[in-house]
Scaffold this motif. Structure first.
Motif, PDB file in Angstrom:
ATOM      1  N   ARG A 141     -72.510  82.079   5.888  1.00 22.83           N
ATOM      2  CA  ARG A 141     -71.568  81.261   5.125  1.00 22.83           C
ATOM      3  C   ARG A 141     -72.323  80.511   4.037  1.00 22.83           C
ATOM      4  O   ARG A 141     -73.364  79.902   4.298  1.00 22.83           O
ATOM      5  CB  ARG A 141     -70.835  80.273   6.034  1.00 22.83           C
ATOM      6  N   LEU A 161     -67.892  84.675  13.468  1.00 20.56           N
ATOM      7  CA  LEU A 161     -66.485  84.778  13.079  1.00 20.56           C
ATOM      8  C   LEU A 161     -65.556  84.934  14.268  1.00 20.56           C
ATOM      9  O   LEU A 161     -64.342  84.698  14.141  1.00 20.56           O
ATOM     10  CB  LEU A 161     -66.304  85.956  12.114  1.00 20.56           C
ATOM     11  N   ALA A 166     -62.546  82.935   9.832  1.00 23.56           N
ATOM     12  CA  ALA A 166     -62.388  82.546   8.433  1.00 23.56           C
ATOM     13  C   ALA A 166     -60.995  81.986   8.209  1.00 23.56           C
ATOM     14  O   ALA A 166     -60.006  82.440   8.819  1.00 23.56           O
ATOM     15  CB  ALA A 166     -62.633  83.737   7.519  1.00 23.56           C
ATOM     16  N   ASP A 170     -61.132  81.213   2.695  1.00 21.56           N
ATOM     17  CA  ASP A 170     -62.399  81.962   2.756  1.00 21.56           C
ATOM     18  C   ASP A 170     -62.175  83.420   2.372  1.00 21.56           C
ATOM     19  O   ASP A 170     -61.132  84.011   2.710  1.00 21.56           O
ATOM     20  CB  ASP A 170     -62.997  81.895   4.155  1.00 21.56           C
ATOM     21  N   THR A 171     -63.178  83.965   1.697  1.00 26.77           N
ATOM     22  CA  THR A 171     -63.225  85.388   1.409  1.00 26.77           C
ATOM     23  C   THR A 171     -64.436  85.966   2.140  1.00 26.77           C
ATOM     24  O   THR A 171     -65.548  85.442   2.009  1.00 26.77           O
ATOM     25  CB  THR A 171     -63.351  85.659  -0.102  1.00 26.77           C
ATOM     26  N   VAL A 172     -64.198  87.032   2.879  1.00 26.83           N
ATOM     27  CA  VAL A 172     -65.269  87.662   3.648  1.00 26.83           C
ATOM     28  C   VAL A 172     -65.681  88.948   2.930  1.00 26.83           C
ATOM     29  O   VAL A 172     -64.838  89.829   2.687  1.00 26.83           O
ATOM     30  CB  VAL A 172     -64.820  87.967   5.093  1.00 26.83           C
ATOM     31  N   LYS A 180     -72.371  90.610   6.563  1.00 24.71           N
ATOM     32  CA  LYS A 180     -71.184  89.874   6.108  1.00 24.71           C
ATOM     33  C   LYS A 180     -71.580  88.534   5.496  1.00 24.71           C
ATOM     34  O   LYS A 180     -72.525  87.878   5.938  1.00 24.71           O
ATOM     35  CB  LYS A 180     -70.217  89.638   7.271  1.00 24.71           C
ATOM     36  N   VAL A 182     -69.534  84.929   3.954  1.00 23.49           N
ATOM     37  CA  VAL A 182     -68.288  84.176   3.863  1.00 23.49           C
ATOM     38  C   VAL A 182     -68.443  83.098   2.798  1.00 23.49           C
ATOM     39  O   VAL A 182     -69.392  82.306   2.844  1.00 23.49           O
ATOM     40  CB  VAL A 182     -67.912  83.540   5.213  1.00 23.49           C
ATOM     41  N   ASP A 184     -66.053  80.198   0.499  1.00 24.22           N
ATOM     42  CA  ASP A 184     -64.742  79.583   0.277  1.00 24.22           C
ATOM     43  C   ASP A 184     -64.329  79.741  -1.178  1.00 24.22           C
ATOM     44  O   ASP A 184     -65.145  80.076  -2.045  1.00 24.22           O
ATOM     45  CB  ASP A 184     -64.754  78.112   0.686  1.00 24.22           C
TER      46      ASP A 184
END
Length: 229
Positions: A141, A161, A166, A170-172, A180, A182, A184
């Motif tokens: 993140r 997660l 999320a 949030d965009t993953v 991955k 994350v 915002d």
């Protein structure tokens, strides 16, 4: 003249015997002339025993040196260098790898999808952490907040997660090997087009963000920066 003197028969015979004896003695070979000198003949001595010489092949300095090392004066020695027959390969690069938004994708004002890329080092590190913890839901993140010596700073943390899902803001993003990230919505507007990298230095290893669009300056630590709005 004086007449020869007559001799009686007895005297005549005595004279004849004396004459024969004298003749016999004179005719007898002398013993001294035929004396035999006996000398001792030495017995044959054995010949001295000598060692038998074994003939060995003559080895000269020429034969002692391997032929491959003998070169004519002034000749150039050609050495064959053994090289591995390998095809030329390009050195490994750390070019950014695109990611895809798997949750809550967003577009910028021009309608282009907003995206954060991952470097191969960051991808490999995130995949290694997830594999070690046996948790494919681990994500990095990134949060930008005001502060620091240049007005803005980013803060990173690993989140699970499955326990911290999320939110709608949030965009993953997911890259290769399931890595991955994350971000915002407010932070993504500033980080759009940047790259997450993983550096290994003497002071330590850490995730960093490079290529932030609009960043005009940054501090030595790299986490604080200034953006021209």
């Amino acid at each position: 003249m004086t007449s020869p003197q007559t001799m009686c028969l007895s005297c005549l015979r005595a004279a004849q015997r004396a004459a024969r004896t004298s003749t016999k003695v004179l005719n007898k070979p002398s013993q001294l002339s035929h004396r035999t000198y006996h000398t001792s003949t030495p017995s044959p001595q054995p010949l001295p025993v000598t060692r038998k010489l074994v003939q060995r092949p003559y080895i000269s300095a020429y034969h002692a040196i391997p032929k491959k090392q003998i070169t004519a004066p002034g000749a150039t020695t050609h050495r064959t260098l053994a090289t591995a027959a390998t095809s030329p390969t390009s050195p490994p690069t750390n070019d950014p790898q695109p990611t895809r938004a798997i949750l809550h994708p967003r577009n910028d004002d021009s309608g282009n999808p907003m995206r954060v890329s991952l470097s191969p080092r960051a991808t490999n590190r995130l995949a290694a952490i997830a594999s070690k913890d046996s948790n494919p839901n681990l994500a990095l993140r990134i949060l930008i907040e005001s502060g620091g010596c240049h007005g803005f700073q980013y803060v990173m943390s690993l989140v699970n997660l499955s326990t911290e899902p999320a939110t709608e803001e949030d965009t993953v993003f997911e890259g290769e090997k399931g890595a991955k990230v994350v971000v915002d919505e407010a932070s993504l507007e500033l980080l759009n087009g940047s790259t997450v990298d993983y550096t290994m230095e003497l002071i330590g290893s850490q995730f960093v963000v490079t290529g932030i669009p609009g960043a005009t300056s940054s501090c030595g630590c790299g986490t604080s920066f200034d953006i021209k709005l």
